[in-house]
Design a protein around this motif. Structure first.
Motif, PDB file in Angstrom:
ATOM      1  N   UNK A  36       6.954  33.813  22.775  1.00 34.46           N
ATOM      2  CA  UNK A  36       6.932  34.268  21.307  1.00 34.46           C
ATOM      3  C   UNK A  36       6.697  35.721  21.097  1.00 34.46           C
ATOM      4  N   UNK A  37       7.426  36.788  20.801  1.00 34.78           N
ATOM      5  CA  UNK A  37       7.021  38.002  20.662  1.00 34.78           C
ATOM      6  C   UNK A  37       6.068  38.257  19.606  1.00 34.78           C
ATOM      7  N   UNK A  38       4.829  38.834  19.886  1.00 35.39           N
ATOM      8  CA  UNK A  38       3.800  38.999  18.862  1.00 35.39           C
ATOM      9  C   UNK A  38       4.294  40.528  18.624  1.00 35.39           C
ATOM     10  N   UNK A  39       4.659  41.325  19.328  1.00 37.01           N
ATOM     11  CA  UNK A  39       5.107  42.605  19.312  1.00 37.01           C
ATOM     12  C   UNK A  39       6.655  42.658  19.179  1.00 37.01           C
ATOM     13  N   UNK A  40       7.367  42.830  18.097  1.00 33.76           N
ATOM     14  CA  UNK A  40       8.798  42.855  17.847  1.00 33.76           C
ATOM     15  C   UNK A  40       9.489  43.519  19.145  1.00 33.76           C
ATOM     16  N   UNK A  41      10.425  42.907  19.786  1.00 31.43           N
ATOM     17  CA  UNK A  41      10.950  43.685  20.882  1.00 31.43           C
ATOM     18  C   UNK A  41      11.600  44.722  21.021  1.00 31.43           C
ATOM     19  N   UNK A  42      12.095  45.054  19.499  1.00 31.40           N
ATOM     20  CA  UNK A  42      12.811  46.558  19.280  1.00 31.40           C
ATOM     21  C   UNK A  42      11.873  47.442  18.895  1.00 31.40           C
ATOM     22  N   UNK A  43      10.632  47.200  19.067  1.00 28.42           N
ATOM     23  CA  UNK A  43       9.604  48.037  18.448  1.00 28.42           C
ATOM     24  C   UNK A  43       8.466  48.323  19.651  1.00 28.42           C
ATOM     25  N   UNK A  44       8.847  48.036  20.869  1.00 27.48           N
ATOM     26  CA  UNK A  44       8.019  48.354  22.050  1.00 27.48           C
ATOM     27  C   UNK A  44       8.030  49.837  22.271  1.00 27.48           C
ATOM     28  N   UNK A  45       6.891  50.372  22.341  1.00 30.17           N
ATOM     29  CA  UNK A  45       6.887  51.859  22.550  1.00 30.17           C
ATOM     30  C   UNK A  45       5.963  52.043  24.028  1.00 30.17           C
ATOM     31  N   UNK A  46       6.605  53.051  24.537  1.00 35.08           N
ATOM     32  CA  UNK A  46       6.116  53.334  25.904  1.00 35.08           C
ATOM     33  C   UNK A  46       4.454  53.760  25.686  1.00 35.08           C
ATOM     34  N   UNK A  47       3.668  53.526  26.613  1.00 37.85           N
ATOM     35  CA  UNK A  47       2.262  53.850  26.482  1.00 37.85           C
ATOM     36  C   UNK A  47       1.249  52.921  25.429  1.00 37.85           C
ATOM     37  N   UNK A  48       1.834  52.054  24.589  1.00 39.47           N
ATOM     38  CA  UNK A  48       1.225  51.015  23.683  1.00 39.47           C
ATOM     39  C   UNK A  48       1.560  49.886  24.003  1.00 39.47           C
ATOM     40  N   UNK A  49       0.537  48.867  24.073  1.00 34.31           N
ATOM     41  CA  UNK A  49       0.625  47.614  24.435  1.00 34.31           C
ATOM     42  C   UNK A  49       1.863  46.590  23.685  1.00 34.31           C
ATOM     43  N   UNK A  50       2.460  45.937  24.432  1.00 34.73           N
ATOM     44  CA  UNK A  50       3.262  44.774  23.651  1.00 34.73           C
ATOM     45  C   UNK A  50       2.703  43.549  24.082  1.00 34.73           C
TER      46      UNK A  50
ATOM     47  N   UNK B 249       1.107  43.861  27.629  1.00 37.59           N
ATOM     48  CA  UNK B 249       1.647  44.514  28.602  1.00 37.59           C
ATOM     49  C   UNK B 249       1.890  45.904  28.021  1.00 37.59           C
ATOM     50  N   UNK B 250       1.500  47.113  28.862  1.00 33.77           N
ATOM     51  CA  UNK B 250       1.834  48.484  28.673  1.00 33.77           C
ATOM     52  C   UNK B 250       2.278  49.172  29.638  1.00 33.77           C
ATOM     53  N   UNK B 251       3.430  49.514  29.348  1.00 30.37           N
ATOM     54  CA  UNK B 251       4.372  50.339  30.346  1.00 30.37           C
ATOM     55  C   UNK B 251       4.203  52.017  30.144  1.00 30.37           C
ATOM     56  N   UNK B 252       3.828  52.501  31.200  1.00 28.84           N
ATOM     57  CA  UNK B 252       3.593  53.811  31.148  1.00 28.84           C
ATOM     58  C   UNK B 252       4.992  54.775  31.261  1.00 28.84           C
ATOM     59  N   UNK B 253       5.966  54.247  31.545  1.00 22.06           N
ATOM     60  CA  UNK B 253       7.482  54.995  31.743  1.00 22.06           C
ATOM     61  C   UNK B 253       8.215  54.354  31.265  1.00 22.06           C
ATOM     62  N   UNK B 254       9.242  55.026  30.193  1.00 25.73           N
ATOM     63  CA  UNK B 254      10.207  54.434  29.337  1.00 25.73           C
ATOM     64  C   UNK B 254      11.329  53.805  30.448  1.00 25.73           C
ATOM     65  N   UNK B 255      11.855  52.773  29.985  1.00 26.84           N
ATOM     66  CA  UNK B 255      13.116  51.962  30.846  1.00 26.84           C
ATOM     67  C   UNK B 255      13.357  50.704  30.438  1.00 26.84           C
ATOM     68  N   UNK B 256      14.134  50.115  31.296  1.00 27.52           N
ATOM     69  CA  UNK B 256      14.246  48.869  30.932  1.00 27.52           C
ATOM     70  C   UNK B 256      13.649  47.844  31.665  1.00 27.52           C
ATOM     71  N   UNK B 257      13.010  46.625  31.439  1.00 25.31           N
ATOM     72  CA  UNK B 257      12.034  45.752  32.229  1.00 25.31           C
ATOM     73  C   UNK B 257      12.747  44.349  32.015  1.00 25.31           C
ATOM     74  N   UNK B 258      12.341  43.532  33.144  1.00 25.93           N
ATOM     75  CA  UNK B 258      12.499  42.103  33.006  1.00 25.93           C
ATOM     76  C   UNK B 258      11.110  41.295  33.295  1.00 25.93           C
ATOM     77  N   UNK B 259      10.505  40.826  32.314  1.00 24.99           N
ATOM     78  CA  UNK B 259       9.413  40.037  32.455  1.00 24.99           C
ATOM     79  C   UNK B 259       9.468  38.430  32.522  1.00 24.99           C
TER      80      UNK B 259
END
Length: 261
Positions: free
Chosen positions: A164-178, A223-233
């Protein structure tokens, strides 16, 4: 901030409190032609299994492909199956967030046994004496948004393993926790091991291994990603047999998302 798919994005990922782990063979994924459908009324989605994201290797078939629209209504999809991937077209005429899903996909039954505290699958006559029958149950999801993000499509189904996304998947920002909440049959799942893989690692100078981390006592993971891109969790959760003659179940859940600055 809404996302559109950018081809060729490379990435490693830094996760909170993570450690490296070996990749799981033939992981499932769904990948849309765009994550930001603001200028689209149709989005194409591919579904496949792979050992290198996001290069399709084995088609992912399911009788439960569907899209949950901005109104929360679930509509079946009829994909086209090729040998290496499935292709589905999703109409995105209404504004808001869409959840494209394979639904729960029942796979084959194989022999499995606990080896060093983890479940391992065996082929043919190689299984140890204490091996049991285990059936794979796979679910893959991806979210796309047209215009402003909405929340109805994010509601969990209450069945099997899901995030269940707590952070909206369309609002995930590089360098900030999702933040995501892991659920099994609608209940929080603490202590769940989760892996995250980056797209297009075959183009990187050094292939970064997937990262692993664990949900907390409330089933939450950041999860906090430091590089912009596409990911699979991805996560796996095994449950014992429900009764005599019934196999145990190995549930796999996979979510594809995009992170941009």
């Amino acid at each position: 901030m809404i996302r559109s798919l950018r081809a060729g994005l490379l990435g490693g990922a830094l996760l909170l409190g993570l450690a490296a782990t070996a990749a799981q063979a033939h992981s499932p994924y769904l990948l849309p032609s765009v994550f930001d459908a603001s200028d689209r009324t149709l989005v194409t989605v591919e579904g496949a299994f792979t050992e290198s994201f996001f290069t399709p290797e084995v088609v992912m078939k399911s009788d439960a492909y569907a899209v949950i629209g901005p109104d929360g209504v679930r509509t079946p999809l009829t994909p086209t199956y090729l040998r290496q991937l499935a292709i589905a077209e999703v109409v995105t005429e209404k504004p808001g967030t869409y959840r494209i899903t394979t639904g729960q996909r029942a796979g084959r039954v194989a022999k499995a046994a606990l080896v060093d505290g983890d479940w391992k699958f065996f082929e043919g006559g190689k299984a140890p004496a204490d091996a049991i029958d285990m059936q794979s149950i796979t679910t893959a999801d991806v979210y796309v948004t047209r215009g402003a993000p909405s929340d109805a499509a994010l509601a969990p189904t209450g069945k099997g393993l899901e995030f269940r996304p707590i952070t909206h998947p369309s609002k995930i920002v590089t360098g900030q926790p999702a933040v995501f909440e892991a659920l099994f049959d609608g209940k929080a799942l603490p202590g769940l091991r989760v892996t995250l893989s980056a797209a297009d690692d075959r183009y990187a100078d050094a292939k970064a291994p997937p990262q692993t981390f664990t949900t907390d006592a409330k089933g939450l993971v950041a999860i906090k990603v430091e590089r912009s891109g596409v990911y699979q969790v991805q996560a796996r959760h095994r449950v014992a047999s429900a009764g005599p003659g019934q196999p145990g179940q190995s549930h796999t859940y996979a979510l594809t998302f995009e992170s941009l600055r």
